[in-house]
Motif scaffolding. Structure first.
Motif, mmCIF file in Angstrom:
data_model
loop_
_atom_site.group_PDB
_atom_site.id
_atom_site.type_symbol
_atom_site.label_atom_id
_atom_site.label_comp_id
_atom_site.label_asym_id
_atom_site.label_seq_id
_atom_site.Cartn_x
_atom_site.Cartn_y
_atom_site.Cartn_z
ATOM 1 N N PRO A 175 5.972 8.273 11.816
ATOM 2 C CA PRO A 175 5.440 7.515 10.678
ATOM 3 C C PRO A 175 4.646 8.408 9.724
ATOM 4 N N ARG A 176 4.825 8.142 8.432
ATOM 5 C CA ARG A 176 4.028 8.843 7.425
ATOM 6 C C ARG A 176 2.706 8.097 7.309
ATOM 7 N N VAL A 177 1.589 8.816 7.453
ATOM 8 C CA VAL A 177 0.286 8.151 7.484
ATOM 9 C C VAL A 177 -0.632 8.588 6.353
ATOM 10 N N GLY A 178 -0.176 9.472 5.485
ATOM 11 C CA GLY A 178 -1.019 9.900 4.384
ATOM 12 C C GLY A 178 -0.398 11.030 3.607
ATOM 13 N N HIS A 179 -1.193 11.658 2.756
ATOM 14 C CA HIS A 179 -0.726 12.790 1.965
ATOM 15 C C HIS A 179 -1.884 13.769 1.748
ATOM 16 N N LEU A 180 -1.503 14.999 1.443
ATOM 17 C CA LEU A 180 -2.515 16.026 1.205
ATOM 18 C C LEU A 180 -3.159 15.818 -0.154
ATOM 19 N N ALA A 181 -4.442 16.085 -0.228
ATOM 20 C CA ALA A 181 -5.152 16.004 -1.507
ATOM 21 C C ALA A 181 -4.562 17.042 -2.457
#
Length: 202
Positions: A175-181
């Motif tokens: 699962p994708r749970v976020g992204h890099l700033a």
């Protein structure tokens, strides 16, 4: 007369005396019976009757002692949205803390790979990627710590194709749970030329 004829024939064909032949035959029969008894299924208990417990367990129950519980299987934490994270924050999710997820970033997207702990956990073959941006390392199939970056500069079309394959595998399995700033475009890979996905690949 017949017995004597059989004994003489036996000795002529085998070279054994009747006593030796009888001894060998008895040993073979005993061996057969012993081996075949090992493969006989035990008699089934009467209908509705519980199978008897070993004496040691019966004694423990009589004394009121609790049976030793089997260890619980390891339960992976449920995926938790982390939203936007920095590379520094990502480092805390390297699998060394069993209460935390194991996260890996690819092309700016953060994936929860906790289910792959055997591969990405502290003793796993890909533990180097845990808690890191593995974009360039995966594209180059590299285990060099210097390649743990999102920098796509200098990658060949073949390298980008390898990276696309890795990205598709991660999308399917984890699962994708976020992204890099947002960081420098060269590092984050966000402004890099987009990879072309065939229709129906996702």
């Amino acid at each position: 007369m017949v017995a004597q004829g059989i004994a003489e024939a036996l000795q002529a064909y085998t070279g054994l005396t009747p006593g030796a032949a009888a001894t060998i035959l008895a040993l073979m029969l005993a061996t057969y019976l012993l081996v075949s008894s090992l493969f006989v299924a035990p008699a089934s208990p009467a209908a509705g009757a519980a199978p008897p417990k070993p004496p040691q367990q019966q004694e423990e129950k009589k004394e009121g002692e609790t049976e030793e519980e089997e260890p619980m299987p390891f339960v992976y934490p449920d995926p938790v949205e982390v939203g936007e994270v920095t590379l520094e924050q990502l480092r805390a999710y390297d699998g060394k803390d069993p209460a935390k997820q194991i996260l890996i970033a690819i092309r700016g997207q953060v994936y929860d790979v906790s289910r792959g702990r055997l591969f990405y956990g502290p003793q796993g073959p890909y533990s180097l990627f845990a808690g890191r941006d593995a974009t360039r390392a995966l594209a180059l199939m590299s285990f060099d710590p210097n390649d743990l970056t999102g920098d796509l500069d200098g990658l060949s079309p073949d390298d980008l194709e390898v990276l696309q394959d890795w990205e598709e595998k991660f999308k399917e399995r984890y699962p994708r749970v976020g992204h890099l700033a947002c960081q420098d475009a060269a590092v984050s890979g966000r402004d890099a030329a987009p990879l072309h996905h065939e229709e129906g690949d996702a």
